[in-house]
Design a protein around this motif. Structure first.
Motif, short mmCIF file in Angstrom:
data_model
loop_
_atom_site.label_atom_id
_atom_site.label_comp_id
_atom_site.label_asym_id
_atom_site.label_seq_id
_atom_site.Cartn_x
_atom_site.Cartn_y
_atom_site.Cartn_z
N UNK A 216 0.81 -1.22 0.00
CA UNK A 216 0.00 0.00 0.00
C UNK A 216 0.84 1.27 0.00
N UNK A 217 0.25 2.33 -0.56
CA UNK A 217 0.86 3.66 -0.50
C UNK A 217 0.38 4.41 0.75
N UNK A 218 -0.86 4.13 1.13
CA UNK A 218 -1.42 4.80 2.32
C UNK A 218 -2.01 3.74 3.22
N UNK A 219 -1.56 3.73 4.46
CA UNK A 219 -2.15 2.86 5.48
C UNK A 219 -2.99 3.76 6.38
N UNK A 220 -4.32 3.68 6.21
CA UNK A 220 -5.22 4.57 6.94
C UNK A 220 -5.85 3.78 8.08
N UNK A 221 -5.41 4.06 9.29
CA UNK A 221 -5.89 3.33 10.47
C UNK A 221 -7.12 4.03 11.03
N UNK A 222 -8.02 3.25 11.59
CA UNK A 222 -9.24 3.81 12.18
C UNK A 222 -9.26 3.55 13.67
N UNK A 223 -9.82 4.48 14.41
CA UNK A 223 -9.98 4.26 15.85
C UNK A 223 -11.02 3.19 16.11
N UNK A 224 -10.74 2.31 17.06
CA UNK A 224 -11.77 1.37 17.52
C UNK A 224 -12.72 2.18 18.40
N UNK A 225 -13.96 2.32 17.94
CA UNK A 225 -14.92 3.23 18.60
C UNK A 225 -15.80 2.43 19.56
N UNK A 226 -15.20 2.05 20.67
CA UNK A 226 -15.92 1.17 21.60
C UNK A 226 -17.24 1.78 22.09
N UNK A 227 -17.30 3.12 22.11
CA UNK A 227 -18.55 3.76 22.57
C UNK A 227 -19.72 3.48 21.63
N UNK A 228 -19.42 3.05 20.39
CA UNK A 228 -20.50 2.72 19.44
C UNK A 228 -20.75 1.21 19.37
N UNK A 235 -14.07 -7.13 23.80
CA UNK A 235 -12.99 -6.62 22.95
C UNK A 235 -11.69 -6.70 23.72
N UNK A 236 -10.70 -7.35 23.10
CA UNK A 236 -9.41 -7.48 23.76
C UNK A 236 -8.38 -6.64 22.98
N UNK A 237 -7.93 -5.56 23.59
CA UNK A 237 -7.06 -4.61 22.91
C UNK A 237 -5.72 -5.24 22.51
N UNK A 238 -5.19 -6.12 23.34
CA UNK A 238 -3.88 -6.73 23.04
C UNK A 238 -3.99 -7.65 21.82
N UNK A 239 -5.06 -8.42 21.79
CA UNK A 239 -5.28 -9.31 20.64
C UNK A 239 -5.48 -8.49 19.37
N UNK A 240 -6.28 -7.42 19.48
CA UNK A 240 -6.52 -6.56 18.32
C UNK A 240 -5.18 -6.01 17.80
N UNK A 269 -1.28 2.00 21.25
CA UNK A 269 -1.08 0.62 21.65
C UNK A 269 -2.19 -0.31 21.19
N UNK A 270 -3.20 0.25 20.52
CA UNK A 270 -4.27 -0.60 19.97
C UNK A 270 -4.17 -0.55 18.45
N UNK A 271 -4.54 0.59 17.84
CA UNK A 271 -4.41 0.69 16.37
C UNK A 271 -2.96 0.87 15.95
N UNK A 272 -2.16 1.46 16.82
CA UNK A 272 -0.78 1.81 16.45
C UNK A 272 0.08 1.84 17.71
N UNK A 273 1.34 1.39 17.56
CA UNK A 273 2.28 1.47 18.68
C UNK A 273 2.54 2.93 19.05
N UNK A 274 2.68 3.16 20.33
CA UNK A 274 2.99 4.48 20.84
C UNK A 274 4.13 5.15 20.06
N UNK A 275 5.22 4.40 19.86
CA UNK A 275 6.44 4.98 19.25
C UNK A 275 6.27 5.28 17.76
#
Ligand code: CP
Length: 306
Positions: A216-228, A235-240, A269-275
């Protein structure tokens, strides 16, 4: 410095924009970004208000920044202390704004397509800008995402964009998938396959993240919107993160010129590593920066419609 010649009465959906309009908005956003603030046109007689009935940091504040850079007086509105709390409808709230002399309102609400009743009302002439309606659309986010992609690649034709994550709850994914596929981008979807709902099939295919990451040229990550999500969903954040998140191993597989995007807010730490949030190939901060200039471009187009 010239204003662009796009004219909108309302800005509620990217589906209403053809490719020519989209490119004019992008070019104007880039032009405004590169213009000294002393040379930006000022509109002191255009009154705006930001009606945010759902939480927001970026969209709310970047519209306010855009309005202030354009010299537009901003009439403050606080949903928590407004008469909406006494049961006043959005229509009656807007009739009030109109009576007070407000020209344009930016609205965010959880109600999908709320604007249809308002733009067809014979009692309103003010302009409406959609700041996000439920899980349906987020057209100004989509436009700032397009600006960010175009600034980097100088084209859309032939790019491969992967939209990854909580597709079914994402208004950003819906707006972007529709508009990117129209602009000649090859759109892919990834993340948990059960979140790839039928309405996305028309825009592109589902491919597991580890088959896409090198392509891919663009990796577009989405927030996991647990409130919806349903309250009883597990939902297990580590597995995700292990299965679908951007970690250093996946980041190293990206093409050298590929970019990482996320509309934010981020679940680090869920969609993307902190660093990796502010890493070399990340455009996440640039998206927020571009949001101000794209929203100025949108506000000018709506102002041109007056
Ligand atoms: N990206 C986005 O819409 O962020 P906010 O919810 O903070 O406005």
């Amino acid at each position: 410095m010239s204003n662009h010649n796009i004219v909108f009465k309302h800005f509620v959906s990217t589906k209403k924009l053809n490719a020519g309009m989209i490119m004019k908005l992008i070019h104007r956003g880039i032009e405004l970004k590169n213009t000294d603030s002393s040379r930006i046109p000022q509109y002191p007689a255009h009154f705006v208000s930001n009606v945010f009935l759902e939480s927001s940091t970026r969209t709310h504040l970047s519209f306010e920044m855009a309005e202030k850079k354009l010299g537009m007086p901003v009439i403050s509105f606080d949903a928590k202390t407004s008469s909406i709390n006494k049961g006043e409808s959005l229509l009656d709230t807007l009739i009030t704004f109109e009576s007070l002399g407000v020209d344009t309102v930016v609205i965010r609400t959880s109600e999908e397509k709320y604007y249809e009743e308002l733009i067809n009302s014979p009692h309103l002439t003010l302009s409406i800008i959609n700041g996000g309606d439920g899980a349906a659309e987020h057209p100004s986010q989509s436009m700032l995402d397009l600006m960010t992609i175009y600034e980097h690649f100088k084209t859309f034709i032939g790019l491969k964009v992967a939209i990854v994550g909580d597709l079914s709850h994402s208004r950003v994914a819906r707006s972007n998938a529709e508009v990117l596929s129209r602009l000649g981008v090859k759109v892919y979807f990834s993340g948990p396959e059960e979140w790839f709902t039928k309405d996305f099939e028309q825009f592109g295919e589902f491919v597991p993240i580890d088959e896409l990451i090198t392509e891919v040229d663009v990796l577009m990550l989405l927030r996991v919107q647990l409130e919806r999500h349903p309250a009883d969903e597990r939902f297990d954040a580590i597995t995700y993160h292990d299965l679908y998140g951007l970690n250093m191993a996946r980041y190293k597989l990206l093409k050298p010129n590929a970019i990482v995007m996320h509309p934010a807010p981020i679940n680090r730490g869920v969609e993307i590593d902190d660093e990796l949030v502010m890493s070399k190939q990340s455009k996440i901060a640039e998206q927020m920066r571009n949001g101000v200039f794209m929203r100025m471009s949108i506000l000018e187009a709506v102002m041109n419609g007056k």
